[in-house]
Design a protein around this motif. Structure first.
Motif, PDB file in Angstrom:
ATOM      1  N   ARG A   1       0.805  -1.227   0.000  1.00  0.00           N
ATOM      2  CA  ARG A   1       0.000   0.000   0.000  1.00  0.00           C
ATOM      3  C   ARG A   1       0.837   1.277   0.000  1.00  0.00           C
ATOM      4  O   ARG A   1       0.308   2.359  -0.227  1.00  0.00           O
ATOM      5  CB  ARG A   1      -0.932   0.006   1.222  1.00  0.00           C
ATOM      6  CG  ARG A   1      -2.046  -1.024   1.123  1.00  0.00           C
ATOM      7  CD  ARG A   1      -2.782  -1.169   2.438  1.00  0.00           C
ATOM      8  NE  ARG A   1      -3.993  -1.958   2.282  1.00  0.00           N
ATOM      9  CZ  ARG A   1      -4.028  -3.283   2.181  1.00  0.00           C
ATOM     10  NH1 ARG A   1      -2.897  -3.969   2.215  1.00  0.00           N
ATOM     11  NH2 ARG A   1      -5.173  -3.920   2.043  1.00  0.00           N
ATOM     12  N   ARG A   2       2.131   1.177   0.259  1.00  0.00           N
ATOM     13  CA  ARG A   2       2.989   2.351   0.318  1.00  0.00           C
ATOM     14  C   ARG A   2       4.183   2.143  -0.622  1.00  0.00           C
ATOM     15  O   ARG A   2       4.884   1.128  -0.522  1.00  0.00           O
ATOM     16  CB  ARG A   2       3.484   2.606   1.748  1.00  0.00           C
ATOM     17  CG  ARG A   2       2.376   2.949   2.725  1.00  0.00           C
ATOM     18  CD  ARG A   2       1.843   4.352   2.474  1.00  0.00           C
ATOM     19  NE  ARG A   2       0.793   4.702   3.435  1.00  0.00           N
ATOM     20  CZ  ARG A   2      -0.501   4.526   3.213  1.00  0.00           C
ATOM     21  NH1 ARG A   2      -0.903   3.987   2.063  1.00  0.00           N
ATOM     22  NH2 ARG A   2      -1.387   4.861   4.128  1.00  0.00           N
TER      23      ARG A   2
ATOM     24  N   SER B   1      -7.601   5.232   1.065  1.00  0.00           N
ATOM     25  CA  SER B   1      -7.711   4.694  -0.285  1.00  0.00           C
ATOM     26  C   SER B   1      -7.134   5.657  -1.311  1.00  0.00           C
ATOM     27  O   SER B   1      -6.411   5.254  -2.232  1.00  0.00           O
ATOM     28  CB  SER B   1      -9.181   4.394  -0.602  1.00  0.00           C
ATOM     29  OG  SER B   1      -9.309   3.865  -1.903  1.00  0.00           O
TER      30      SER B   1
ATOM     31  N   GLN C   1      -4.826   7.945  -0.866  1.00  0.00           N
ATOM     32  CA  GLN C   1      -3.372   7.992  -0.766  1.00  0.00           C
ATOM     33  C   GLN C   1      -2.744   6.794  -1.454  1.00  0.00           C
ATOM     34  O   GLN C   1      -1.726   6.928  -2.149  1.00  0.00           O
ATOM     35  CB  GLN C   1      -2.935   8.039   0.702  1.00  0.00           C
ATOM     36  CG  GLN C   1      -1.425   8.150   0.864  1.00  0.00           C
ATOM     37  CD  GLN C   1      -0.998   8.205   2.320  1.00  0.00           C
ATOM     38  OE1 GLN C   1      -1.795   8.000   3.226  1.00  0.00           O
ATOM     39  NE2 GLN C   1       0.276   8.476   2.556  1.00  0.00           N
ATOM     40  N   ARG C   2      -3.358   5.645  -1.288  1.00  0.00           N
ATOM     41  CA  ARG C   2      -2.833   4.418  -1.905  1.00  0.00           C
ATOM     42  C   ARG C   2      -2.796   4.537  -3.427  1.00  0.00           C
ATOM     43  O   ARG C   2      -1.850   4.092  -4.079  1.00  0.00           O
ATOM     44  CB  ARG C   2      -3.708   3.236  -1.478  1.00  0.00           C
ATOM     45  CG  ARG C   2      -3.231   1.884  -1.946  1.00  0.00           C
ATOM     46  CD  ARG C   2      -4.147   0.807  -1.412  1.00  0.00           C
ATOM     47  NE  ARG C   2      -3.778  -0.508  -1.901  1.00  0.00           N
ATOM     48  CZ  ARG C   2      -4.503  -1.605  -1.713  1.00  0.00           C
ATOM     49  NH1 ARG C   2      -5.636  -1.529  -1.015  1.00  0.00           N
ATOM     50  NH2 ARG C   2      -4.111  -2.759  -2.190  1.00  0.00           N
TER      51      ARG C   2
ATOM     52  N   PRO D   1       3.557  -4.325   4.073  1.00  0.00           N
ATOM     53  CA  PRO D   1       2.200  -4.399   4.623  1.00  0.00           C
ATOM     54  C   PRO D   1       2.138  -5.403   5.767  1.00  0.00           C
ATOM     55  O   PRO D   1       3.033  -6.239   5.930  1.00  0.00           O
ATOM     56  CB  PRO D   1       1.370  -4.890   3.436  1.00  0.00           C
ATOM     57  CG  PRO D   1       2.329  -5.737   2.655  1.00  0.00           C
ATOM     58  CD  PRO D   1       3.673  -5.071   2.804  1.00  0.00           C
TER      59      PRO D   1
END
Length: 208
Positions: free
Chosen positions: A18-19, A92, A94-95, A188
């Motif tokens: 996610r990052r 969401s 930002q992802r 994650p």
């Protein structure tokens, strides 16, 4: 029999990231991922997929806003409070916005067979969905092989019309998912995986 010992390792290392770091993904590598997706099996050999690549900037921002509006309406209809809505939508967004690379896999319904009855037409569409799943998995595993990571977001399924409008796509393309992709910035939290389950129907040996 050919055997590649790296394949089980690639499968086990795939995770929903996610990052991402801001490092760009080379265009040649983007094409490598799409080419791998296109090698997936598909019903009737129709290859009913199209992978839209959405660059950072205005095109992606239009998509983010359109999806957020639709999701907010759904969350309010479900009874979510303002704090919960803001937290979920911000995470969401930002992802999606931070990923250097964003794929929008779509089913191209113009490539499907057409039947006069609903039962067979539904089965035809479900075969396209299954084919698309294989193509996306090819892309995800190839990303891992090349040192990238990705995630699989099914949000476009809940707002297909809004996604089409934001991306200026024709009606015969059905958005299926968003795949943020890039170089991982933060691992994650991995959820435990269920062991494989099989319902066996062993066939007795009938050889004389």
């Amino acid at each position: 029999m050919r055997h590649n010992p790296a394949i089980p390792d690639i499968i086990s290392r795939r995770q929903s990231v996610r990052r991402f770091r801001p490092s760009a993904v080379a265009p040649s590598l983007v094409q490598t991922l799409i080419d791998a997706a296109a090698l997936a099996p598909s019903a009737h050999g129709r290859q009913p997929w199209l992978f839209v690549v959405i660059a950072p900037g205005a095109p992606r921002q239009r998509l983010i806003v359109a999806m957020a509006q639709q999701w907010e309406a759904h969350l309010r209809a479900d009874g979510s409070d303002d704090t919960t809505i803001t937290k979920r939508i911000d995470a969401s967004q930002q992802r999606i916005s931070d990923a250097p690379l964003l794929f929008l896999p779509c089913i191209d319904t113009s490539r499907l067979d057409h039947y006069p009855d609903l039962q067979r037409q539904h089965a035809e569409y479900m075969m396209a969905v299954q084919s698309m799943g294989c193509a996306i998995q090819n892309l995800l595993l190839t990303a891992v092989y090349h040192g990238l990571d990705a995630g699989w977001m099914c949000a476009p399924l809940f707002c297909q019309q809004a996604v089409r409008a934001a991306c200026d796509m024709p009606a015969h393309l059905d958005p299926q998912a968003l795949i943020p992709c890039g170089y991982m910035a933060q691992p994650p939290k991995r959820r435990p995986k269920r062991a494989g389950h099989t319902l066996r129907h062993d066939v007795p040996n009938t050889t004389p």
